[in-house]
Design an enzyme around this catalytic site. Sequence first.
Site, PDB file in Angstrom:
ATOM      1  N   HIS A 108       3.141   5.993 -44.399  1.00  0.00           N
ATOM      2  CA  HIS A 108       4.557   5.676 -44.214  1.00  0.00           C
ATOM      3  C   HIS A 108       4.868   4.343 -44.868  1.00  0.00           C
ATOM      4  O   HIS A 108       4.041   3.440 -44.889  1.00  0.00           O
ATOM      5  CB  HIS A 108       4.956   5.652 -42.735  1.00  0.00           C
ATOM      6  CG  HIS A 108       4.066   4.822 -41.864  1.00  0.00           C
ATOM      7  ND1 HIS A 108       2.835   5.271 -41.425  1.00  0.00           N
ATOM      8  CD2 HIS A 108       4.227   3.580 -41.366  1.00  0.00           C
ATOM      9  CE1 HIS A 108       2.286   4.341 -40.678  1.00  0.00           C
ATOM     10  NE2 HIS A 108       3.103   3.289 -40.625  1.00  0.00           N
ATOM     11  N   HIS A 110       7.589   1.281 -44.576  1.00  0.00           N
ATOM     12  CA  HIS A 110       8.615   0.665 -43.734  1.00  0.00           C
ATOM     13  C   HIS A 110       9.715   0.131 -44.653  1.00  0.00           C
ATOM     14  O   HIS A 110       9.419  -0.606 -45.604  1.00  0.00           O
ATOM     15  CB  HIS A 110       8.047  -0.537 -42.975  1.00  0.00           C
ATOM     16  CG  HIS A 110       6.931  -0.207 -42.020  1.00  0.00           C
ATOM     17  ND1 HIS A 110       7.112  -0.127 -40.667  1.00  0.00           N
ATOM     18  CD2 HIS A 110       5.606   0.037 -42.234  1.00  0.00           C
ATOM     19  CE1 HIS A 110       5.953   0.151 -40.072  1.00  0.00           C
ATOM     20  NE2 HIS A 110       5.023   0.251 -41.010  1.00  0.00           N
TER      21      HIS A 110
HETATM   22  P1  5GP Z   1       1.948   0.990 -38.928  1.00  0.00           P
HETATM   23  O1  5GP Z   1       1.022   2.166 -38.770  1.00  0.00           O
HETATM   24  O2  5GP Z   1       2.454   0.816 -40.322  1.00  0.00           O
HETATM   25  O3  5GP Z   1       1.360  -0.295 -38.405  1.00  0.00           O
HETATM   26  O4  5GP Z   1       3.223   1.201 -38.045  1.00  0.00           O
HETATM   27  C1  5GP Z   1       3.524   2.356 -37.325  1.00  0.00           C
HETATM   28  C2  5GP Z   1       4.993   2.284 -36.982  1.00  0.00           C
HETATM   29  O5  5GP Z   1       5.347   3.468 -36.332  1.00  0.00           O
HETATM   30  C3  5GP Z   1       5.370   1.113 -36.054  1.00  0.00           C
HETATM   31  O6  5GP Z   1       6.395   0.351 -36.667  1.00  0.00           O
HETATM   32  C4  5GP Z   1       5.853   1.798 -34.778  1.00  0.00           C
HETATM   33  O7  5GP Z   1       6.922   1.123 -34.162  1.00  0.00           O
HETATM   34  C5  5GP Z   1       6.246   3.175 -35.286  1.00  0.00           C
HETATM   35  N1  5GP Z   1       6.100   4.234 -34.325  1.00  0.00           N
HETATM   36  C6  5GP Z   1       5.036   4.447 -33.493  1.00  0.00           C
HETATM   37  N2  5GP Z   1       5.230   5.563 -32.775  1.00  0.00           N
HETATM   38  C7  5GP Z   1       6.418   6.066 -33.155  1.00  0.00           C
HETATM   39  C8  5GP Z   1       7.150   7.230 -32.759  1.00  0.00           C
HETATM   40  O8  5GP Z   1       6.753   8.003 -31.922  1.00  0.00           O
HETATM   41  N3  5GP Z   1       8.343   7.430 -33.384  1.00  0.00           N
HETATM   42  C9  5GP Z   1       8.850   6.582 -34.328  1.00  0.00           C
HETATM   43  N4  5GP Z   1      10.024   6.882 -34.871  1.00  0.00           N
HETATM   44  N5  5GP Z   1       8.169   5.482 -34.726  1.00  0.00           N
HETATM   45  C10 5GP Z   1       6.968   5.229 -34.141  1.00  0.00           C
END
Ligand code: 5GP
Length: 145
Positions: A108, A110
């Site tokens: 993903h 951001h």
């Molecule tokens: P990363 O893996 O890049 O550190 O971030 C994962 C992102 O996914 C975080 O910003 C977190 O807030 C978001 N996130 C985690 N679980 C969910 C979810 O169930 N739904 C959504 N829409 N975002 C999520």
Amino acid sequence: MPDYEKHAYDTNNIFAKILRSEFPCHKVYENEHVLAFLDIMPRAPGHTLVIPKAAARNILDVSPDDLAHVAIASQKIARAAMTAFTADGITLQQFSETAGGQVVFHLHVHVMPRHTGIALLPPASRKEDVKVLEDNATRLIAALE
Ligand code: 5GP
């Protein structure tokens, strides 16, 4: 075997469940290759996640074509977010593997609208109200039209 190939894609990660509609999201954009939806713990209003529909753990295993689709959609979201949130700029981030800061193991990007002088909230600091997420999704969708 390269290090990144030692980590298999987990089909039960939360974003895979969102792609299969087993878990809800505030969708803002979708095409054949990508889905974009709001982060439930936004670091800035309008914080959006852009993901490929294809299974990819992160930057290390994603196909170049899927990465290109994610990049193109990220630009589309970034431009719309500038209008929707009267932003002064955009921050893009992508984390790969635990050491890189990754928490959810489906690639993903951001996309975070920024305002001059306002810092990002720390990651995962607070779950946003559903009403605020709905309003922000509506604003972004309108700007994408
Ligand atoms: P990363 O893996 O890049 O550190 O971030 C994962 C992102 O996914 C975080 O910003 C977190 O807030 C978001 N996130 C985690 N679980 C969910 C979810 O169930 N739904 C959504 N829409 N975002 C999520």
